[in-house]
Design an enzyme around this catalytic site. Structure first.
Site, PDB file in Angstrom:
ATOM      1  N   GLU A 108       9.101  -7.932  -3.802  1.00 10.11           N
ATOM      2  CA  GLU A 108       9.363  -9.409  -3.236  1.00 10.11           C
ATOM      3  C   GLU A 108       9.601  -9.491  -1.841  1.00 10.11           C
ATOM      4  O   GLU A 108      10.140 -10.838  -2.073  1.00 10.11           O
ATOM      5  CB  GLU A 108       9.383 -10.201  -4.240  1.00 10.11           C
ATOM      6  CG  GLU A 108       9.055 -11.273  -4.260  1.00 10.11           C
ATOM      7  CD  GLU A 108       7.538 -10.983  -4.896  1.00 10.11           C
ATOM      8  OE1 GLU A 108       6.760 -12.124  -5.126  1.00 10.11           O
ATOM      9  OE2 GLU A 108       7.154 -10.572  -5.183  1.00 10.11           O
ATOM     10  N   GLU A 115       0.811  -1.153   0.193  1.00  8.90           N
ATOM     11  CA  GLU A 115       0.698   0.211   0.149  1.00  8.90           C
ATOM     12  C   GLU A 115       0.954   1.069   0.433  1.00  8.90           C
ATOM     13  O   GLU A 115       2.173   1.460  -0.028  1.00  8.90           O
ATOM     14  CB  GLU A 115      -0.842  -0.055   1.532  1.00  8.90           C
ATOM     15  CG  GLU A 115      -2.302  -0.926   1.300  1.00  8.90           C
ATOM     16  CD  GLU A 115      -2.864  -1.454   2.312  1.00  8.90           C
ATOM     17  OE1 GLU A 115      -3.905  -1.864   2.530  1.00  8.90           O
ATOM     18  OE2 GLU A 115      -2.445   0.233   3.034  1.00  8.90           O
TER      19      GLU A 115
END
Length: 362
Positions: free
Chosen positions: A361, A125
Site C-alpha cells: 500500500e 505487477e
C-alpha cells in the site's frame, strides 16, 4: 476516543462491538482454513462499512477520512486481515465514486457499497511495485473498446472478487501514458494465478490477475485517458491511512492481550504485572500506540481538508504507524513468552497479519 466528536464515538463503538462479536471469535479459524468471510463482510456493509467515504446517493456512508480511520482501527481489533481487505475494497469504490461518470457511479457503486459485490485494486505487477509509472499491462484502443493484455501480481481478493480496478498503459512510457479501466469478473480473457500461500493475511485470497486479449468497453474507463496514474496515487493516499489504521487496531488489541497476560501469569511467586521492567515496557508500548494514532489521525484530517502536505503526511503516518505497531505487537508476543508462539493465543496472528503492512500500500 480522546478528541473525537460524539458521532465519531458512536461509529467507533458500533465498529468495536462488531469486531468483538462477529470477527474476533472467528479470526483464528478464518486464518487457519483460509476462509474469505463474505457473509460477515456483508453484515459489516449493513452498518455502512462497505463504502465508508463514498457519497450517499450511490449507497455510501458519506463519512470523512478521520471517521474512516477510526472505524478501520476498531474493526481491526477483531480481525486485521479481513479489515485490511475491506479497506482496499473501500478504496476501489471511492475511486469509482470520485473519478467515474454518473452512469458508472450508479452502475457499480450500489452493489459494491452493500458488498453484494467485492472489488480488487490492480496496480502491482511482477516487475513493478513501488515504481508504478513503469507498469507494462497494455490496453490498445480499438473502436469503442480496449484490448487489454498483461498481468498483475499480489492482488488482494483476486479470483474471488467481482470488480477489478486496473491500471494499464494506453499511451507512451511514464506516468502520463497510464489509464484506469474497470473490469468485471467473467470478462473473456480474464484469468487468475494460483492462490498464494502467505505468512498472514490468510482470510483474504491473493492471486495474480491475468489479461489475455480482454475486450473492455471504453465506457468502463474511469476519467480521461492518461489520468490513471493520478487516480492510482490519490487512491493510495487514502489507502496508506487505511492500512496504518488497521495496524493501530492490531497494536491496540495486542497491548490489551499483553496487559491481561501479565496480570494472570505468575513467575517467582507473583504476577508478571508486578515486574517493574515489564511495567515500563507496557507503558512504552501504549505511548508508541498513542503517538502513531495521533499521526494517522492528523494525516486523515489533512487529506480530508485537501491540504498541500497531505500526501507527505499520509506517507509519514503509514511509515511510522506500520513500523511502530509491528514493534508493539512483537513486544506483546515476547511478553507472552512461549505461549505467544502458540496459535491458541491471538497475539501471534496479529504479528503475522500486521507484518505485511510495512511492505504494501505504497
Amino acid at each position: 476516543s480522546a478528541g473525537l466528536t460524539e458521532e465519531q464515538k458512536e461509529f467507533q463503538k458500533v465498529a468495536f462491538d462488531f469486531a468483538a462479536k462477529e470477527m474476533a471469535p472467528h479470526m483464528a479459524e478464518w486464518d487457519e482454513k483460509e476462509i474469505f468471510p463474505v457473509e460477515t463482510m456483508r453484515k459489516a456493509a449493513q452498518l455502512g462499512f462497505g463504502g465508508i467515504y463514498v457519497k450517499p446517493d450511490v449507497g455510501g456512508s458519506g463519512l470523512s477520512r478521520l471517521d474512516t480511520s477510526v472505524i478501520f482501527e476498531a474493526l481491526s481489533t477483531g480481525c486485521t486481515s479481513t479489515t485490511a481487505y475491506m479497506s482496499i475494497h473501500n478504496m476501489c469504490v471511492w475511486m469509482i465514486d470520485t473519478f467515474g461518470s454518473e452512469e458508472q457511479r450508479h452502475r457499480f457503486c450500489p452493489s459494491l457499497c452493500s458488498m453484494e459485490k467485492f472489488a480488487s485494486y490492480c496496480l502491482t505487477e511482477p516487475g513493478s511495485g513501488s515504481d508504478a509509472a513503469s507498469l507494462l499491462t497494455s490496453a490498445q484502443r480499438k473502436g469503442d473498446t480496449y484490448i487489454l493484455n498483461g498481468s498483475k501480481a499480489f492482488i488482494s481478493g483476486g479470483g474471488d472478487t467481482d470488480v477489478y480496478v486496473v491500471m494499464c498503459r494506453t499511451g507512451g512510457p511514464g506516468p502520463k501514458g497510464i489509464s484506469c479501466l474497470v473490469l468485471e469478473k467473467g470478462t473473456p480473457g480474464l484469468s487468475f494465478g494460483k492462490k498464494e500461500k502467505k505468512v498472514g493475511w490468510n482470510s483474504q485470497p491473493t492471486r495474480a490477475v491475468i489479461f489475455e486479449d480482454c475486450v473492455v468497453p471504453v465506457g468502463n474507463r474511469l476519467g480521461a485517458e492518461g489520468q490513471g496514474f493520478s487516480i492510482a496515487m490519490k487512491g493510495l493516499n487514502g489507502g496508506r491511512i487505511n492500512i496504518a489504521s488497521c495496524s493501530l487496531g492490531a497494536a491496540h488489541a495486542s497491548v490489551l492481550l499483553a496487559q491481561e497476560h501479565l496480570t494472570v501469569r505468575k513467575q517467582f511467586g507473583e504476577p508478571l504485572a508486578n515486574n517493574q521492567y515489564l511495567q515500563f515496557r507496557l507503558a512504552e508500548m501504549a505511548t508508541r500506540l498513542v503517538a502513531a494514532r495521533l499521526m494517522v489521525r492528523n494525516a486523515a484530517w489533512a487529506l480530508q481538508e485537501g491540504r498541500e502536505d497531505a500526501a507527505a503526511l499520509c506517507s509519514m503516518a503509514k511509515l511510522f504507524a506500520t513500523d511502530e505497531c509491528f514493534a508493539i505487537c512483537n513486544q506483546a508476543l515476547q511478553m507472552h513468552g512461549g505461549y505467544g508462539y502458540l496459535k491458541d493465543y491471538a497475539v501471534q496472528q496479529f504479528v503475522r497479519d500486521i507484518r505485511v503492512h510495512q511492505i504494501l500500500e505504497g
